[in-house]
Design an enzyme around this catalytic site. Structure first.
Site, PDB file in Angstrom:
ATOM      1  N   SER A 639       0.658  -0.899  -0.266  1.00  0.00           N
ATOM      2  CA  SER A 639       0.166  -0.040  -0.221  1.00  0.00           C
ATOM      3  C   SER A 639       0.917   1.388   0.290  1.00  0.00           C
ATOM      4  CB  SER A 639      -0.950   0.069   1.066  1.00  0.00           C
ATOM      5  OG  SER A 639      -1.880   0.579   0.842  1.00  0.00           O
ATOM      6  N   ASP A 715      -8.951  -5.281  -6.802  1.00  0.00           N
ATOM      7  CA  ASP A 715      -8.376  -3.836  -5.520  1.00  0.00           C
ATOM      8  C   ASP A 715      -9.156  -2.592  -5.688  1.00  0.00           C
ATOM      9  OD1 ASP A 715      -7.246  -2.055  -3.724  1.00  0.00           O
ATOM     10  OD2 ASP A 715      -5.408  -2.932  -4.042  1.00  0.00           O
ATOM     11  N   HIS A 747      -7.956  -5.401  -1.845  1.00  0.00           N
ATOM     12  CA  HIS A 747      -6.790  -4.690  -1.446  1.00  0.00           C
ATOM     13  C   HIS A 747      -5.903  -5.039   0.061  1.00  0.00           C
ATOM     14  CE1 HIS A 747      -4.011  -0.842  -1.150  1.00  0.00           C
ATOM     15  NE2 HIS A 747      -3.962  -1.001   0.334  1.00  0.00           N
TER      16      HIS A 747
END
Length: 779
Positions: A639, A715, A747
C-alpha cells in the site's frame, strides 16, 4: 455444545493485583519479559528447536495463540463476550462468554450452528472490506442488547438474535438474510433492530415483528443511512445513521453519488470475470452530495438539517446530545483545514457553533467528543501546542478547562464516569513506543499529571463499558515483544480481576515449538537531517554473530496515520524472515503517527520526499554497522509501503538496493481518493507541481534495482490501474521487472491461499536477489 475453561489466577496476575493494592505501579510487562527469559533457559532445547517456516504463517492454529476479539462488557457488568477463532479453523469466529460469578469462559455460540456462510451482497462485502473484516468467517460482528439479555450476531448467513436462557444456553432466531441487509444496530432501549435495506433505513419492531421503512427515496445513486466510500475508507465512519438516546428519532446521512465518475473495473477471479462500475472519487474530482436528515419514529416527514452555504464539504461525525432534542454534526471543509462542531435543535432549527478548529496543513478527525449529562459541557479534542489534548468546553463556549496537557498526546478518550468526575484515555509519553491507559480528573487538576493504570513495557488496547454500577470495567488486550496478546478484565483502578485469554507461552501454545529461535527486537533512535529523533526497530537472525555480514530487509510503510515501531508482539512474518537469515529493519519516518503535529505535518505539500530521506538516513546508519551487508539490501512494502518502495528505488543512489518488492502501490496520486490525497497535496488543479513531484510515474525511468510488483486484481482501494500504468511505462523503455497478479484479491490480499502464495513469493524473491549481488541494467 459447551466448552469451559476454569479461571485460575496465574502468579503474574496475582502479583499484579498485589502491587496495585500496595499502591505501586503494576509490572506485568516486565514480568512477562522476565518470565519468557526464564522459560527459555529452563526449557529443553529439543522441545522447541524448530525454525518458523514461511508456510506455517497461513496454516494451522494462530501463532498468536487464543485471542479475545471484539470484547464487550455486558451492560450489567457481569459478563464479557468476545469472539475467538475456532480450534479447527482460526478464521471462523465463535462467540464466547466470560461470567464473573463462575470465573469461566464458555463457548456460548458455535458459529457452525448458524448455518454455512452464504454470498454477501456487494454492499455488505464492500463494507467488510472497508472495516477490514472481509477475511473472517462465522460471526463477523456482534453487539449486546441494552438490557444485556440478548446479543445480535452478524454472519454470512444474515442477522441472528440470541437470547440467554436461565441455564446459560442460547435460544437463537434468524431475523434477516445476509443478501438484503447491512449495518444492523440495536436501538438504545432495545425495542427495535435497525438496518439498511435497498438503500433505505428500516426498523424491525421486536415486540410486534413488524418491519417499517423510515426512508423510501433511496434508489439509483441516492443512498440513505449509509456512509460514502471516502467516509468509510478514510474518515473511520463505518455507518451512516445514529439513534437519539431516548429512541424517539434517528439521524441519518443521505448521499447522492450521481456526480462521482464511474470507473470500469474488472473483478477477475480464478475462474470467472465480472465487469463492475465503481463510482470512485478521484483526487480533484467531485464528491458525493450530502444531506443530514432526522426522522421521527412517531412518523412525519424527514427534517433536513441545514449544513451551510457551501455544499462541497465532508460530514465526518454525527452525535446526539443527551436530551435527544439536539443533534450535533461536524462540518469539515474540502481542504480539511477547518473543522466545525455545530449543534442543531431539531424542533426549532436553531443552530449553534460549539467549536472551531483550524490548521495551516490539516485538522485531524477524532472520536473524542463526549457530552456530559449532568452539566452543559462537553469533552473535545484539539491540537494545543503541537499535541492532541482534551479539554472540557461549556455549551456556550465561554469556559474551556484543559483536561490533558504537556509533551505527550492523547490517542483516544476511552470512558467517562461523570459522577466520580474522572475519565480514562489512551496515550503515551515520548518516544511513543508504548500505549497506555491513563486516568484523568474532569476538573483539570491532573492535566499534566495523569495516572497510568496499565502495565509498563507493553502496548495496550482497551475496551471500556459504562455499566449500571457506575465505575466501568474494561478489557485490556496487551502484549510485549516477547509475549503474544493476552486479555484481562480490569476495574477503573487498573486492578486485574480475571483473565479472558491468559495466553501463556507453555507447551500447549502454537508458538511454543519456535521459541528457541524467537528474536527479541532491538529498539533505538537515529537523528533526521533536522535533528528530529526517529524510532527504529530491528530483528537480527537467531545466533547473531557480529563478525559476520547479514543481508538486510528494509520493511517499510512510511505513510501518515500509521506507526510500525511499537513495543508489542510483532508479526510472525518478520520473525520468519529473521530466522531465514535476514536483518529486518523498520523505521517510523516523519509523517508517521503519534509524534505530534510538527512530526506529522513534515509531509504536507509533497509526498515521498521527507519520508524517503528519513528511511535512507536510517538505512545509512544500519549499513554502517560492520555486520550489515550494504551490498545485499532489499526493500519491501504494501500500500503506502509499496509506494515508498518505488520512491526509494527511484531516489536512492544506484547500488543502494539489490531489489525491491512493491505491493498494491499508489503510482499516481490523481488515481487515489479525494479525502486522503487532498489532505496532504491539495487539489491537482491548484497543486500540479506537488502532484508531479509526489508521483512515481515521472520517476519510473530512475528505478535502479530489480523490482517485483504485486497487485490484487479486485482492489477497489488502490486501483489496479496504478500498477498497469507503471508497467506500461517500464515496458515501453524495456525496463525489466516481474509482476504477480492475484485474481479476485482485494487490497488486503486476504484469504489463506493468497496469503500463503504471497509469503512464498516474497521470501523466494528475497532469497534469489540477496543471495549474491545481481547485475542490473535499467534498459
Amino acid at each position: 455444545m459447551f466448552r469451559t475453561h476454569p479461571f485460575t489466577p496465574s502468579p503474574s496476575i496475582a502479583r499484579e493485583t498485589f502491587n496495585l493494592k500496595a499502591g505501586r505501579k503494576p509490572q506485568g510487562g516486565v514480568l512477562a519479559a522476565l518470565s519468557l527469559c526464564v522459560f527459555l533457559m529452563l526449557s529443553p532445547p529439543s522441545a522447541m528447536a524448530e525454525q518458523l517456516q514461511i508456510d506455517r504463517l497461513a496454516s494451522g492454529a494462530s501463532l498468536n495463540g487464543p485471542q479475545a476479539i471484539q470484547p464487550q462488557v455486558s451492560p450489567d457488568g457481569q459478563r464479557v463476550g468476545f469472539l475467538q477463532g475456532a480450534a479447527d479453523d482460526r478464521r471462523r469466529l465463535d462467540l464466547w462468554l466470560f461470567d464473573r460469578s463462575t470465573g469461566r469462559a464458555t463457548l456460548w455460540i458455535d458459529s457452525r450452528t448458524l448455518g454455512k456462510d452464504g454470498p454477501l451482497s456487494a454492499t455488505e462485502a464492500a463494507r467488510r472490506e472497508r472495516t477490514r473484516t472481509s477475511d473472517g468467517r462465522g460471526i463477523s460482528h456482534w453487539q449486546w442488547s441494552p438490557d444485556g439479555q440478548q446479543v445480535m450476531l452478524g454472519t454470512g448467513q444474515g442477522v441472528h438474535v440470541a437470547t440467554r436462557q436461565a441455564d446459560g444456553s442460547a435460544s437463537i432466531k434468524a431475523v434477516m438474510k445476509a443478501d438484503d441487509v447491512q449495518d444492523p444496530q440495536w436501538s438504545p432501549r432495545g425495542r427495535y433492530l435497525s438496518f439498511v435495506r435497498q438503500q433505505n433505513l428500516q426498523v424491525l419492531d421486536l415486540r410486534t415483528g413488524r418491519v417499517r421503512a423510515l426512508t423510501t427515496d433511496g434508489r439509483g445513486t441516492v443512498h440513505n443511512a449509509e456512509s460514502e466510500f471516502v467516509a468509510q475508507e478514510e474518515m473511520d465512519q463505518p455507518r451512516g445513521y445514529w439513534w437519539a438516546p431516548d429512541e424517539s428519532a434517528v439521524a441519518f446521512k443521505q448521499f447522492d453519488e450521481g456526480g462521482v465518475p464511474e470507473q470500469a473495473r474488472i473483478r477477475i477471479g480464478a475462474s470467472s470475470m465480472q465487469m463492475e462500475q465503481q463510482r470512485y472519487p478521484f483526487a480533484g474530482g467531485p464528491n458525493v452530495k450530502l444531506r443530514l436528515g432526522v426522522v421521527s419514529l412517531a412518523g412525519g416527514p424527514v427534517r433536513w438539517v441545514p449544513l451551510g452555504a457551501n455544499p462541497d464539504i465532508y460530514l465526518p461525525r454525527v452525535n446526539w446530545l443527551p436530551d435527544s432534542q439536539s443533534v450535533s454534526f461536524q462540518r469539515q471543509s474540502r481542504d480539511q483545514r477547518t473543522l466545525e462542531l455545530i449543534s442543531h435543535h431539531v424542533a426549532s432549527g436553531r443552530q449553534q457553533r460549539l467549536a472551531l478548529e483550524t490548521a495551516k496543513a490539516w485538522v485531524e478527525l477524532h472520536d473524542d467528543l463526549h457530552f456530559l449529562k449532568r452539566q452543559p459541557v462537553f469533552i473535545w479534542a484539539a491540537v494545543r501546542d503541537g499535541r492532541k489534548h482534551l479539554e472540557l468546553v461549556s455549551l456556550d463556549g465561554q469556559r474551556r478547562v484543559p483536561l490533558t496537557a504537556g509533551d505527550w498526546q492523547v490517542d483516544k478518550l476511552l470512558a467517562v464516569d461523570e459522577a466520580a468526575g474522572v475519565a480514562w484515555v489512551a496515550g503515551d509519553t515520548e518516544p511513543a513506543l508504548e500505549r497506555h491507559v491513563w486516568r484523568i480528573k474532569l476538573d483539570g487538576s491532573t492535566a499534566r499529571t495523569p495516572e497510568r493504570i496499565s502495565t509498563p513495557g507493553a502496548w495496550h488496547e482497551a475496551s471500556f463499558s459504562q455499566h449500571s454500577a457506575g465505575q466501568p470495567l474494561w478489557v485490556d488486550v496487551w502484549s510485549t515483544p516477547n509475549q503474544p496478546p493476552r486479555s484481562a478484565i480490569r476495574d477503573g483502578n487498573g486492578q486485574a480481576l480475571a483473565w479472558l485469554a491468559e495466553n501463556p507461552l507453555d507447551a500447549t501454545h502454537p508458538y511454543h515449538r519456535y521459541l528457541d529461535h524467537h528474536v527479541t527486537p532491538e529498539f533505538g533512535q537515529v537523528a533526521a537531517e533536522d535533528g528530529t529523533m526517529l524510532n527504529w526497530a530491528m530483528l537480527k537472525p537467531p545466533g547473531f554473530d557480529a563478525s559476520k555480514k547479514y543481508p538486510v530487509l528494509l520493511s517499510v510503510y512510511g505513510g501518515p496515520g500509521v506507526q510500525v515501531v511499537k513495543r508489542q508482539w510483532g508479526s510472525a512474518w518478520n520473525q520468519a524472515l529473521a530466522q531465514r537469515g535476514y536483518i529486518v529493519f523498520m523505521l517510523d519516518n516523519r509523517g508517521s503517527d503519534r509524534r505530534g503535529q510538527r512530526f506529522a505535518e513534515a509531509i504536507a505539500g509533497r509526498l515521498g520526499e521527507v519520508e524517503v530521506r528519513d528511511q535512507l538516513t536510517g538505512l545509512r546508519w544500519l549499513t554502517s554497522q560492520p555486520w550489515a551487508d550494504s551490498q545485499r539490501v532489499a526493500v519491501h512494502g504494501h500500500s503506502y509501503g509499496g509506494y515508498m518502495t518505488l520512491m526509494l528505488l527511484a531516489k536512492a543512489p544506484p547500488g543502494t538496493f539489490a531489489s525491491g518488492i512493491a505491493s498494491a502501490p499508489v503510482t499516481q496520486w490523481e488515481l487515489y481518493d479525494t479525502h486522503y490525497t487532498e489532505r496532504y497535496l491539495g487539489q491537482p488543479a491548484q497543486a500540479q507541481q506537488a502532484y508531479a513531484l509526489s508521483n512515481v510515474l515521472p520517476l519510473s525511468d530512475k528505478l535502479n534495482a530489480p523490482l517485483l510488483l504485486v497487485h490484487g486484481m479486485a482492489d477497489d482501494n488502490v486501483l489496479l490501474a496504478n500498477s498497469t500504468q507503471l508497467m506500461g511505462l517500464m515496458q515501453q523503455r524495456g525496463q525489466p521487472f516481474r509482476f504477480m497478479a492475484y485474481p479476485g484479491a482485494t487490497h488486503a490480499l486476504g484469504g489463506r491461499d493468497t496469503a500463503l502464495h504471497y509469503h512464498r513469493l516474497v521470501a523466494q524473491y528475497l532469497d534469489e536477489t540477496l543471495a549474491s549481488r545481481p547485475a542490473y541494467t535499467a534498459r
